[in-house]
Design a protein around this motif. Structure first.
Motif, short mmCIF file in Angstrom:
data_model
loop_
_atom_site.label_atom_id
_atom_site.label_comp_id
_atom_site.label_asym_id
_atom_site.label_seq_id
_atom_site.Cartn_x
_atom_site.Cartn_y
_atom_site.Cartn_z
N SER A 103 0.86 -1.19 0.00
CA SER A 103 0.00 0.00 0.00
C SER A 103 0.90 1.24 0.00
N LYS A 104 0.38 2.28 -0.61
CA LYS A 104 1.11 3.55 -0.69
C LYS A 104 1.38 4.06 0.73
N GLU A 105 0.40 3.88 1.60
CA GLU A 105 0.52 4.39 2.97
C GLU A 105 1.69 3.71 3.69
N PHE A 106 1.79 2.39 3.56
CA PHE A 106 2.88 1.67 4.22
C PHE A 106 4.21 2.06 3.60
N TRP A 107 4.25 2.05 2.26
CA TRP A 107 5.50 2.27 1.51
C TRP A 107 6.08 3.65 1.80
N MET A 108 5.21 4.67 1.75
CA MET A 108 5.70 6.03 1.94
C MET A 108 5.93 6.35 3.42
N GLY A 109 5.43 5.48 4.30
CA GLY A 109 5.66 5.66 5.74
C GLY A 109 7.03 5.16 6.18
N LEU A 110 7.73 4.44 5.30
CA LEU A 110 9.07 3.95 5.64
C LEU A 110 10.08 5.06 5.42
N ASP A 111 11.21 5.01 6.19
CA ASP A 111 12.23 6.03 5.88
C ASP A 111 12.96 5.63 4.59
N ASP A 112 13.57 6.60 3.92
CA ASP A 112 14.14 6.39 2.59
C ASP A 112 15.12 5.23 2.55
N ASP A 113 16.01 5.17 3.55
CA ASP A 113 17.04 4.11 3.54
C ASP A 113 16.41 2.73 3.66
N THR A 114 15.46 2.60 4.57
CA THR A 114 14.79 1.30 4.76
C THR A 114 14.06 0.90 3.47
N ARG A 115 13.37 1.86 2.87
CA ARG A 115 12.62 1.57 1.65
C ARG A 115 13.55 1.07 0.55
N LYS A 116 14.73 1.72 0.45
CA LYS A 116 15.71 1.34 -0.58
C LYS A 116 16.18 -0.10 -0.38
#
Ligand code: SIN
Length: 326
Positions: free
Chosen positions: A238-251
């Motif tokens: 979900s966009k909400e979960f994905w964008m709620g992560l910090d940039d480094d973790t998401r990467k």
């Protein structure tokens, strides 16, 4: 002085609380067995993420529709009850009509063509087709081409006229079976074995790995290697979960997923052959091939379905997919 010590103590408490912060949990729900391309991809993803983000992110994988079925997983994702899933591309009809392209019968010559199209600009654009619905397409994963199975031999389209075939929740797949006068029945994957076993339906379409891992071949007397359509997946969050992560973790999560997908794709290619051989070796069902003339008859009967969905999918998209066959 006293005020300064109080501030320092408060900062110290905050720091130790954040150090103890609970890890992010990714619940990954899917409907197939663990010994499948998707099952193995999810396990690899868990291994990679947890080794690269120790104590920070944990991944809990739920196979075999244990947590959600494909009929309710996207709804659950939007409610925050599950963070990742990889439904078949045929199961997004309620969210976008664009992904219907992957269900068009006889669109892709082989998995090489599928790979080229998915990696092309047009294929990559489709990953964003769920955004308005609050979902993010993170990547495609292969399973493979579908085969037809039934309790009577299947060589020509008229062999399945009047027979009930289980399909996924896709209007293109419904039209595909209606084009050969069969009766499509939309049912969840978790019910297929019992429906076949009790003869509530006559047949189904699926990949070698799903037919093998879910034992459909034990309750179907005939399988025809038709390679008439594709069963691949879209890994979504979900966009909400994905964008709620910090940039480094998401990467790190994204690069781990890309590696896990590459691993799953290798397994898909191996299983398309090894699971087919295991089914043949079992002697529980008869596997046949189509002659060129028989195949042409199926193409002629099913291909008119393309026109019906062209306005929803886009003629330019269909052209781009066809171009990947060269
Ligand atoms: C899957 O491979 O995830 C299930 C496909 C199906 O529903 O037939």
């Amino acid at each position: 002085m006293r005020f300064k010590s109080l501030i320092m103590a408060a900062i110290g408490t905050c720091l130790s609380l954040s150090a103890m912060a609970a890890p992010v949990t990714i619940k990954f729900s899917h409907v197939v067995a663990e010994n499948t391309p998707k099952g193995q991809m999810a396990i690899k993803f868990k291994e990679l993420v947890e080794s690269r983000l120790p104590g920070k992110v944990e991944v809990k994988v739920f196979p075999n529709s244990q947590l959600f079925g494909d009929d309710n997983v996207l709804e659950a994702m939007l409610l925050g009850d599950v963070q990742m899933a990889a439904p078949s591309l045929s199961k997004f009809d309620n969210y976008t009509k664009k992904l219907q392209i992957f269900d068009l019968p006889f669109l892709f010559k082989d998995m090489g063509s599928v790979e080229r199209f998915q990696n092309s600009a047009s294929g990559q654009k489709l990953l964003g087709s769920l955004e308005k619905k609050g979902l993010v397409g993170l990547g495609y994963l292969h399973n493979g081409l579908k085969q037809l199975s039934a309790n009577s031999p299947i060589a020509s389209p008229s062999d399945i006229a009047g027979k009930k075939f289980r399909i996924q929740t896709s209007d293109v797949l419904a039209a595909q079976f209606e084009a050969v006068k069969a009766v499509p029945v939309k049912k969840p994957f978790s019910e297929v074995f019992t429906l076949l076993q009790t003869k509530a339906i006559d047949g189904q379409e699926n990949t070698w790995s799903n037919i093998y891992s879910k034992k459909f071949f034990e309750v179907q007397d005939y399988i025809t290697e038709s390679n008439h359509g594709l069963l691949d997946y879209l890994v979504v969050t979900s966009k909400e979960f994905w964008m709620g992560l910090d940039d480094d973790t998401r990467k790190v999560i994204k690069s781990s997923l890309d590696e896990a997908i590459a691993h799953g794709n290798k397994i898909a290619a191996q299983k398309a052959d090894s699971d087919k051989q295991a089914i043949i070796a079992s002697g529980r069902t008869k596997v046949s091939q189509l002659s060129d003339a028989e195949r042409q008859a199926w193409v002629k009967a099913m291909k008119p379905v393309w026109k019906k969905f062209e306005s929803e999918i886009g003629a330019d998209m269909i052209e781009a997919a066809e171009a990947s066959n060269q």
